[in-house]
Design an enzyme around this catalytic site. Sequence first.
Site, PDB file in Angstrom:
ATOM      1  N   HIS A  54      13.198 -16.223  -4.273  1.00  0.00           N
ATOM      2  CA  HIS A  54      11.854 -16.202  -4.856  1.00  0.00           C
ATOM      3  C   HIS A  54      11.566 -14.831  -5.459  1.00  0.00           C
ATOM      4  O   HIS A  54      11.451 -13.838  -4.748  1.00  0.00           O
ATOM      5  CB  HIS A  54      10.797 -16.543  -3.803  1.00  0.00           C
ATOM      6  CG  HIS A  54       9.411 -16.543  -4.377  1.00  0.00           C
ATOM      7  ND1 HIS A  54       8.855 -17.656  -4.979  1.00  0.00           N
ATOM      8  CD2 HIS A  54       8.499 -15.550  -4.494  1.00  0.00           C
ATOM      9  CE1 HIS A  54       7.647 -17.348  -5.426  1.00  0.00           C
ATOM     10  NE2 HIS A  54       7.408 -16.077  -5.141  1.00  0.00           N
ATOM     11  N   CYS A 111       5.257 -22.247  -2.935  1.00  0.00           N
ATOM     12  CA  CYS A 111       5.812 -22.097  -4.282  1.00  0.00           C
ATOM     13  C   CYS A 111       6.448 -23.410  -4.747  1.00  0.00           C
ATOM     14  O   CYS A 111       7.377 -23.925  -4.122  1.00  0.00           O
ATOM     15  CB  CYS A 111       6.837 -20.963  -4.304  1.00  0.00           C
ATOM     16  SG  CYS A 111       7.697 -20.846  -5.875  1.00  0.00           S
ATOM     17  N   ASP A 170      12.367 -29.755 -17.576  1.00  0.00           N
ATOM     18  CA  ASP A 170      10.928 -29.499 -17.526  1.00  0.00           C
ATOM     19  C   ASP A 170      10.190 -30.835 -17.532  1.00  0.00           C
ATOM     20  O   ASP A 170      10.556 -31.760 -18.261  1.00  0.00           O
ATOM     21  CB  ASP A 170      10.489 -28.642 -18.719  1.00  0.00           C
ATOM     22  CG  ASP A 170       9.100 -28.050 -18.531  1.00  0.00           C
ATOM     23  OD1 ASP A 170       9.005 -26.822 -18.361  1.00  0.00           O
ATOM     24  OD2 ASP A 170       8.115 -28.826 -18.538  1.00  0.00           O
ATOM     25  N   HIS A 230      11.235 -17.908 -14.043  1.00  0.00           N
ATOM     26  CA  HIS A 230      11.974 -19.008 -14.661  1.00  0.00           C
ATOM     27  C   HIS A 230      12.187 -18.720 -16.137  1.00  0.00           C
ATOM     28  O   HIS A 230      11.424 -17.997 -16.773  1.00  0.00           O
ATOM     29  CB  HIS A 230      11.265 -20.351 -14.465  1.00  0.00           C
ATOM     30  CG  HIS A 230       9.833 -20.363 -14.890  1.00  0.00           C
ATOM     31  ND1 HIS A 230       8.824 -19.823 -14.135  1.00  0.00           N
ATOM     32  CD2 HIS A 230       9.229 -20.857 -16.003  1.00  0.00           C
ATOM     33  CE1 HIS A 230       7.663 -19.984 -14.758  1.00  0.00           C
ATOM     34  NE2 HIS A 230       7.883 -20.597 -15.902  1.00  0.00           N
ATOM     35  N   THR A 256       2.373 -20.155 -15.604  1.00  0.00           N
ATOM     36  CA  THR A 256       1.623 -21.052 -14.711  1.00  0.00           C
ATOM     37  C   THR A 256       2.289 -21.225 -13.351  1.00  0.00           C
ATOM     38  O   THR A 256       1.635 -21.609 -12.393  1.00  0.00           O
ATOM     39  CB  THR A 256       1.439 -22.451 -15.343  1.00  0.00           C
ATOM     40  OG1 THR A 256       2.723 -23.009 -15.636  1.00  0.00           O
ATOM     41  CG2 THR A 256       0.614 -22.376 -16.617  1.00  0.00           C
ATOM     42  N   HIS A 303       7.152 -18.256  -9.973  1.00  0.00           N
ATOM     43  CA  HIS A 303       8.542 -18.090  -9.523  1.00  0.00           C
ATOM     44  C   HIS A 303       9.316 -17.908 -10.824  1.00  0.00           C
ATOM     45  O   HIS A 303       9.287 -18.806 -11.681  1.00  0.00           O
ATOM     46  CB  HIS A 303       8.989 -19.341  -8.741  1.00  0.00           C
ATOM     47  CG  HIS A 303      10.394 -19.311  -8.241  1.00  0.00           C
ATOM     48  ND1 HIS A 303      10.724 -19.533  -6.911  1.00  0.00           N
ATOM     49  CD2 HIS A 303      11.572 -19.112  -8.885  1.00  0.00           C
ATOM     50  CE1 HIS A 303      12.042 -19.461  -6.762  1.00  0.00           C
ATOM     51  NE2 HIS A 303      12.582 -19.217  -7.955  1.00  0.00           N
ATOM     52  N   HIS A 317      12.861 -20.781 -19.693  1.00  0.00           N
ATOM     53  CA  HIS A 317      12.881 -22.047 -20.423  1.00  0.00           C
ATOM     54  C   HIS A 317      14.039 -21.993 -21.416  1.00  0.00           C
ATOM     55  O   HIS A 317      14.114 -21.062 -22.229  1.00  0.00           O
ATOM     56  CB  HIS A 317      11.596 -22.238 -21.235  1.00  0.00           C
ATOM     57  CG  HIS A 317      10.314 -22.245 -20.449  1.00  0.00           C
ATOM     58  ND1 HIS A 317       9.560 -23.386 -20.253  1.00  0.00           N
ATOM     59  CD2 HIS A 317       9.628 -21.255 -19.818  1.00  0.00           C
ATOM     60  CE1 HIS A 317       8.473 -23.091 -19.549  1.00  0.00           C
ATOM     61  NE2 HIS A 317       8.496 -21.802 -19.284  1.00  0.00           N
ATOM     62  N   ASN A 375       7.815 -16.610 -19.606  1.00  0.00           N
ATOM     63  CA  ASN A 375       6.426 -16.155 -19.648  1.00  0.00           C
ATOM     64  C   ASN A 375       6.144 -15.298 -18.416  1.00  0.00           C
ATOM     65  O   ASN A 375       6.510 -15.656 -17.300  1.00  0.00           O
ATOM     66  CB  ASN A 375       5.478 -17.358 -19.682  1.00  0.00           C
ATOM     67  CG  ASN A 375       5.621 -18.146 -20.965  1.00  0.00           C
ATOM     68  OD1 ASN A 375       5.684 -17.571 -22.048  1.00  0.00           O
ATOM     69  ND2 ASN A 375       5.687 -19.467 -20.860  1.00  0.00           N
TER      70      ASN A 375
HETATM   71  P1  AMP Z   1       5.267 -21.449 -17.392  1.00  0.00           P
HETATM   72  O1  AMP Z   1       4.026 -22.013 -18.012  1.00  0.00           O
HETATM   73  O2  AMP Z   1       6.081 -20.573 -18.277  1.00  0.00           O
HETATM   74  O3  AMP Z   1       4.954 -20.812 -16.042  1.00  0.00           O
HETATM   75  O4  AMP Z   1       6.222 -22.693 -17.133  1.00  0.00           O
HETATM   76  C1  AMP Z   1       6.060 -23.592 -16.088  1.00  0.00           C
HETATM   77  C2  AMP Z   1       6.729 -24.859 -16.509  1.00  0.00           C
HETATM   78  O5  AMP Z   1       6.943 -25.659 -15.360  1.00  0.00           O
HETATM   79  C3  AMP Z   1       5.930 -25.711 -17.493  1.00  0.00           C
HETATM   80  O6  AMP Z   1       6.682 -25.876 -18.707  1.00  0.00           O
HETATM   81  C4  AMP Z   1       5.735 -27.038 -16.744  1.00  0.00           C
HETATM   82  O7  AMP Z   1       5.825 -28.165 -17.603  1.00  0.00           O
HETATM   83  C5  AMP Z   1       6.863 -26.998 -15.737  1.00  0.00           C
HETATM   84  N1  AMP Z   1       6.648 -27.781 -14.528  1.00  0.00           N
HETATM   85  C6  AMP Z   1       5.535 -27.800 -13.750  1.00  0.00           C
HETATM   86  N2  AMP Z   1       5.726 -28.616 -12.685  1.00  0.00           N
HETATM   87  C7  AMP Z   1       6.988 -29.115 -12.817  1.00  0.00           C
HETATM   88  C8  AMP Z   1       7.777 -30.020 -12.036  1.00  0.00           C
HETATM   89  N3  AMP Z   1       7.302 -30.587 -10.909  1.00  0.00           N
HETATM   90  N4  AMP Z   1       9.019 -30.328 -12.472  1.00  0.00           N
HETATM   91  C9  AMP Z   1       9.496 -29.770 -13.616  1.00  0.00           C
HETATM   92  N5  AMP Z   1       8.817 -28.896 -14.375  1.00  0.00           N
HETATM   93  C10 AMP Z   1       7.570 -28.581 -13.987  1.00  0.00           C
HETATM   94 ZN    ZN Z   2       9.442 -19.589  -5.273  1.00  0.00          ZN
END
Ligand code: AMP
Ligand code: ZN
Length: 115
Positions: A46, A4, A30, A99, A94, A97, A101, A86
């Site tokens: 997690h 993860c 982000d 989260h 995407t 885990h 925003h 999301n």
């Molecule tokens: P979601 O699409 O809602 O699952 O959000 C995942 C978010 O994680 C996206 O806005 C990505 O830009 C962000 N993201 C992916 N990898 C990283 C990383 N290594 N550090 C910070 N943010 C990330």
């Molecule tokens: Zn996780």
Amino acid sequence: MNDCLFCKIISGEIPSKKVYEDEYCYAFEDIAPVAPTHILFVPKTHIPSAAAITPENSAVVGKIYEAIAKIAKEKNLENGWRVVSNCGPDAGQTVFHLHFHLLGGRALGVMCDNI
Ligand code: AMP
Ligand code: ZN
């Protein structure tokens, strides 16, 4: 949960720009911001998505919202801000885990074109 991405960020295995941390949650910038303020808040445990929130683990969501309100104030987002979580493919999740925003610093427009 070795695979993860956000667990690896929480543990420090993958670097991040930390904004806030407490016993329950970790918050970081982000990597691809869509607003001047774009911070991700994740539980330290997690939880794959909002669909996996249960009576046993839901308290962390309140703790995360407390942190979000505190950081929004610190970032001077008094003109308004938005929280997005999301959940699943139709929402474009995407990283699996849970989260949240935190978006702010500009007029965010309508949230969705069909509600
Ligand atoms: P979601 O699409 O809602 O699952 O959000 C995942 C978010 O994680 C996206 O806005 C990505 O830009 C962000 N993201 C992916 N990898 C990283 C990383 N290594 N550090 C910070 N943010 C990330
Ligand atoms: Zn996780």
